[in-house]
Design an enzyme around this catalytic site. Structure first.
Site, PDB file in Angstrom:
ATOM      1  N   HIS A  77      60.445  47.128  21.289  1.00 16.01           N
ATOM      2  CA  HIS A  77      59.301  47.758  20.653  1.00 16.01           C
ATOM      3  C   HIS A  77      59.302  49.246  21.015  1.00 16.01           C
ATOM      4  O   HIS A  77      59.917  49.662  21.985  1.00 16.01           O
ATOM      5  CB  HIS A  77      57.999  47.121  21.136  1.00 16.01           C
ATOM      6  CG  HIS A  77      57.780  45.739  20.613  1.00 16.01           C
ATOM      7  ND1 HIS A  77      56.533  45.146  20.560  1.00 16.01           N
ATOM      8  CD2 HIS A  77      58.631  44.812  20.124  1.00 16.01           C
ATOM      9  CE1 HIS A  77      56.634  43.923  20.050  1.00 16.01           C
ATOM     10  NE2 HIS A  77      57.904  43.698  19.783  1.00 16.01           N
ATOM     11  N   HIS A  86      55.221  52.586  22.697  1.00 12.02           N
ATOM     12  CA  HIS A  86      54.680  52.673  21.343  1.00 12.02           C
ATOM     13  C   HIS A  86      54.175  54.082  21.035  1.00 12.02           C
ATOM     14  O   HIS A  86      53.762  54.814  21.934  1.00 12.02           O
ATOM     15  CB  HIS A  86      53.508  51.699  21.169  1.00 12.02           C
ATOM     16  CG  HIS A  86      53.887  50.264  21.230  1.00 12.02           C
ATOM     17  ND1 HIS A  86      53.662  49.490  22.340  1.00 12.02           N
ATOM     18  CD2 HIS A  86      54.480  49.452  20.331  1.00 12.02           C
ATOM     19  CE1 HIS A  86      54.088  48.254  22.116  1.00 12.02           C
ATOM     20  NE2 HIS A  86      54.588  48.203  20.898  1.00 12.02           N
ATOM     21  N   THR A 116      56.263  54.372  14.078  1.00 14.63           N
ATOM     22  CA  THR A 116      55.803  55.754  14.127  1.00 14.63           C
ATOM     23  C   THR A 116      56.743  56.704  13.407  1.00 14.63           C
ATOM     24  O   THR A 116      56.301  57.679  12.787  1.00 14.63           O
ATOM     25  CB  THR A 116      55.626  56.190  15.597  1.00 14.63           C
ATOM     26  OG1 THR A 116      54.673  55.323  16.231  1.00 14.63           O
ATOM     27  CG2 THR A 116      55.123  57.619  15.696  1.00 14.63           C
ATOM     28  N   ASP A 121      51.075  38.337  20.822  1.00 16.07           N
ATOM     29  CA  ASP A 121      51.039  39.267  21.945  1.00 16.07           C
ATOM     30  C   ASP A 121      49.947  38.898  22.948  1.00 16.07           C
ATOM     31  O   ASP A 121      48.779  39.207  22.758  1.00 16.07           O
ATOM     32  CB  ASP A 121      50.828  40.691  21.432  1.00 16.07           C
ATOM     33  CG  ASP A 121      50.972  41.730  22.528  1.00 16.07           C
ATOM     34  OD1 ASP A 121      51.245  41.347  23.680  1.00 16.07           O
ATOM     35  OD2 ASP A 121      50.821  42.931  22.225  1.00 16.07           O
ATOM     36  N   ASP A 139      52.997  40.963  12.949  1.00 12.89           N
ATOM     37  CA  ASP A 139      53.329  41.612  14.215  1.00 12.89           C
ATOM     38  C   ASP A 139      52.119  41.836  15.126  1.00 12.89           C
ATOM     39  O   ASP A 139      51.003  42.070  14.653  1.00 12.89           O
ATOM     40  CB  ASP A 139      53.981  42.962  13.903  1.00 12.89           C
ATOM     41  CG  ASP A 139      54.650  43.585  15.110  1.00 12.89           C
ATOM     42  OD1 ASP A 139      55.303  42.858  15.874  1.00 12.89           O
ATOM     43  OD2 ASP A 139      54.532  44.810  15.281  1.00 12.89           O
TER      44      ASP A 139
END
Length: 281
Positions: A211, A183, A236, A106, A84
């Site tokens: 995400h 995030h 998280t 990314d 990821d």
């Protein structure tokens, strides 16, 4: 069950109108908790290891991946292994030899043309090696300590027309979109743009990825999946569960030194969180 390709799980979820969750693995306990939670829910799951997690392990991809893969192979449900938020081309090129079936490359912080060029090259490499590729267009804030983006900040929302062109130009297999999540949120009050989700679903031909899903409430997540989001990334929320359990145990016994005494409840707390999200989706 079996270690299966990420693309298979995402395709099955898309056809079934459900979501498939991808949970971030940082430690062995994360991998054990995720597969235990998935087994309890009777749902497939994706284990994903980020570039940041690799950096945490001294820049070595092999050991944490071998551990995650071994745990996955013992699970009673189908499990996929995903690399990821990869920005390093060198790390991307290690994915095939370590048994990953997919990568999220990314380049979202680059200008559009550079993002397209870098992602197209990543897609060519991945497809040559049988890997499924996810990428990101728009900016999902909050990564690496960056603040969340305001709703009207540049890049805070993925443009549907640009997304359609981007998918066509890069050849990616899935697209992570910016629709209001961020995030590293520790509260679950993000408001998603459901009209934009619908427009993106109509504009692109590949599955959509969310995400920053830890910061999205249950009702919002369920609505987002119904509206067309398929792969739901969660990290998280596991760390909140684990850290809370550790704090609770250590607060009751300041002299405790055996890590098993606090890592076991931390693992159990993460497993319960995984089961909740998988049942929800």
């Amino acid at each position: 069950m079996a270690l299966v390709p990420t693309g298979k799980l995402v395709a099955e979820a898309a056809v079934g109108g459900t979501g498939v969750a991808a949970f971030n693995v940082i430690t062995l306990e994360h991998a054990e908790a995720i597969t235990a939670g998935a087994s309890a829910a009777g749902r497939p799951v994706i284990l994903q290891i980020s570039e940041n997690a690799v950096k945490f392990h001294g820049g070595q991809l092999g050991p944490i991946t071998a551990a995650a893969r071994a745990v996955a192979e013992l699970a009673s449900v189908d499990v996929a292994l995903h690399l990821d938020h990869v920005e390093s081309v060198a790390l991307l090129r290690q994915a095939p030899e370590h048994g990953f079936s997919s990568v999220m490359f990314d380049a979202s912080t680059l200008p559009y043309a550079e993002n397209v060029a870098a992602t197209r090259a990543a897609a060519e490499f991945c497809h040559e090696h049988g890997l499924w590729l996810e990428s990101e267009l728009g900016t999902v804030g909050g990564k690496d300590g960056a603040p969340p983006l305001g709703a009207h900040a540049p890049g805070a929302r993925t443009d549907p027309a640009e997304a359609a062109a981007y998918v066509a130009e890069t050849g990616v297999d899935a697209l992570a979109v910016a629709v209001g999540s961020s995030h590293a949120m520790t509260s679950r009050d993000a408001a998603l743009d459901h009209d934009l989700i619908a427009a993106l679903k109509n504009a692109v031909t590949v599955p959509l990825v969310l995400h920053g899903s830890s910061g999205v409430g249950d009702a919002e997540l369920r609505r987002a999946v119904t509206g067309g989001l398929v792969k739901i990334n969660i990290g998280t929320a596991l760390n909140i569960a684990a850290t809370g359990a550790v704090r609770e145990v250590l607060a009751t016994d300041p002299k405790l030194v055996d890590p098993r005494k606090y890592l076991r409840p931390a693992r159990d707390a993460m497993s319960a969180t995984v089961r909740h999200f998988l049942t929800l989706l």
